[in-house]
Motif scaffolding. Structure first.
Motif, PDB file in Angstrom:
ATOM      1  N   HIS A 182       8.358  -6.077   0.152  1.00  0.00           N
ATOM      2  CA  HIS A 182       8.446  -5.124  -0.959  1.00  0.00           C
ATOM      3  C   HIS A 182       8.716  -3.753  -0.350  1.00  0.00           C
ATOM      4  O   HIS A 182       8.711  -3.602   0.872  1.00  0.00           O
ATOM      5  N   MET A 215       0.853  -1.173   0.000  1.00  0.00           N
ATOM      6  CA  MET A 215       0.000   0.000   0.000  1.00  0.00           C
ATOM      7  C   MET A 215       0.900   1.236   0.000  1.00  0.00           C
ATOM      8  O   MET A 215       1.983   1.219   0.508  1.00  0.00           O
ATOM      9  N   TYR A 251      -0.467  -8.814   5.929  1.00  0.00           N
ATOM     10  CA  TYR A 251      -0.047  -7.562   6.585  1.00  0.00           C
ATOM     11  C   TYR A 251      -1.231  -6.638   6.853  1.00  0.00           C
ATOM     12  O   TYR A 251      -1.212  -5.864   7.793  1.00  0.00           O
ATOM     13  N   HIS A 252      -2.263  -6.707   5.977  1.00  0.00           N
ATOM     14  CA  HIS A 252      -3.416  -5.812   6.126  1.00  0.00           C
ATOM     15  C   HIS A 252      -4.700  -6.558   6.487  1.00  0.00           C
ATOM     16  O   HIS A 252      -5.793  -6.029   6.316  1.00  0.00           O
ATOM     17  N   ASP A 296       4.719   1.517   4.019  1.00  0.00           N
ATOM     18  CA  ASP A 296       4.201   0.876   5.235  1.00  0.00           C
ATOM     19  C   ASP A 296       4.971  -0.386   5.597  1.00  0.00           C
ATOM     20  O   ASP A 296       4.810  -0.917   6.692  1.00  0.00           O
ATOM     21  N   HIS A 297       5.838  -0.859   4.698  1.00  0.00           N
ATOM     22  CA  HIS A 297       6.608  -2.079   4.957  1.00  0.00           C
ATOM     23  C   HIS A 297       8.074  -1.797   5.263  1.00  0.00           C
ATOM     24  O   HIS A 297       8.741  -2.646   5.864  1.00  0.00           O
ATOM     25  N   ASP A 326       1.346  -8.451   0.982  1.00  0.00           N
ATOM     26  CA  ASP A 326       0.311  -7.690   0.278  1.00  0.00           C
ATOM     27  C   ASP A 326      -0.242  -8.423  -0.950  1.00  0.00           C
ATOM     28  O   ASP A 326      -0.827  -7.808  -1.835  1.00  0.00           O
TER      29      ASP A 326
HETATM   30 ZN   LIG Z   1       1.100  -2.700   2.406  1.00  0.00          ZN
END
Ligand SMILES: [Zn+2]
Length: 320
Positions: free
Chosen positions: A144, A1, A296-297, A148-149, A250
């Motif tokens: 990646h 994201m 992750y989300h 946010d990562h 993701d």
């Molecule tokens: Zn993400």
């Protein structure tokens, strides 16, 4: 994201221009409607491996017709409701996983570092609460290079390494894409700052290891090719004895939307048809292998089982 702090900055400067107390002026806009979990960490076992989900926060994303390219906002709202979530925003939580296996402590992605959304940045506090010492993390696997990562790797303002003693393992495809000097020609405006930060920081660090393909990158954990969201996006497959966990990152990032509707194309999928193919392949694999998946989300603690549901899939989550 990938998300922008522009709204936050605008609100702050607007408040300053009006001579208002910035904190009071911006707080209603960012009042979080989703309560944080009472306990921001959850530990479970995969064979002999110990997995701890760490809650980093949530982004309550304002609806935007561009977010899902081939679905309407009404369709998105209906999908949120079907998943038991509020319709008035898209719930995008952030959950980081720590795996202890084979005598090593492995962090899977690094959290937002409090630099992505004002309602996220709680990973370190929850790591502390879980009794995990950040200085004792041996390895960090990066899925990646979206903010946010990876922003949790870099101190705000200085870019100093947050985990200088850990080995950071990344896909060579992802590393080469973002550090290519000509990448700016292939990125939209919103992502150019991200590439600049990566190019300023990562080549100066000596603790990044690039790997090709799907090797074992930590005890019991292999990279799994899952490109499309970004060119080098990887899932992580944990195996211990007869137990497995697919850390999907993701690949199916907002399950209420793209697990239920795997053909929906998100604006943050850089190559949406390839992302869809990777998503279907990974979800079919965990169904065939009857293994637990986490994302992750996904709603905290982020783990569950996938099943077929009509033309799409369903996620049945484990509860905190
Ligand atoms: Zn993400």
């Amino acid at each position: 994201m990938f998300m922008s702090r522009r709204d936050f900055v605008v609100s702050t400067s607007l408040a300053a221009a009006l001579g208002l107390n910035a904190k009071l002026a911006i707080s209603p806009a960012f009042a979080q409607k989703t309560p944080d979990p009472a306990k921001g960490f959850l530990t479970y076992k995969i064979g002999d491996a110990e997995v701890t989900a760490l809650y980093d926060g949530i982004w309550e994303k304002t609806h935007d017709p561009a977010f899902i390219i081939n679905a309407s906002i009404d369709d998105v709202k209906a999908a949120m409701v079907k998943a038991g979530l509020p319709p008035d925003f898209v719930s995008i939580p952030f959950t980081v996983v720590v795996v202890k296996n084979g005598g090593k402590t492995i962090l899977c992605d690094s959290g937002t570092g409090g630099q992505v959304q004002p309602t996220a940045g709680k990973m370190m506090a929850n790591m502390n609460a879980a009794g995990i010492d950040p200085a004792k993390i041996d390895t960090i696997l990066i899925s990646h290079f979206h903010p946010d990562h990876i922003f949790g790797l870099m101190e705000k303002g200085t870019n100093a390494p947050v985990f200088p003693n850990a080995e950071i393992v990344v896909s060579d495809v992802e590393y080469k894409f973002w550090t290519d000097p000509s990448v700016f020609d292939r990125l939209n405006e919103a992502r150019k700052g991200l590439a600049k930060r990566i190019q300023t920081v990562f080549p100066t660090w000596k603790n990044i290891r690039q790997v090709s393909g799907e090797p074992e990158v930590a005890p019991g954990i292999r990279f799994v090719n899952a490109p499309g969201h970004t060119p080098g996006h990887r899932a992580f497959h944990l195996s211990s004895g007869a137990s497995q966990l697919m850390i999907s990152n993701d690949t199916a990032y907002v399950p209420a939307l793209v697990v239920a509707n795997p053909g929906w194309h998100g604006q943050y999928d850089q190559d949406a048809p390839l992302a869809e193919a990777s998503r279907r392949k990974l979800l079919d694999r965990v169904i065939a292998d009857k293994v637990l998946i986490c994302g992750y989300h996904c709603p905290f603690p982020g783990a569950g089982m996938i099943s077929k549901d009509g033309d799409g899939y369903a996620l049945t989550g484990i509860k905190a």
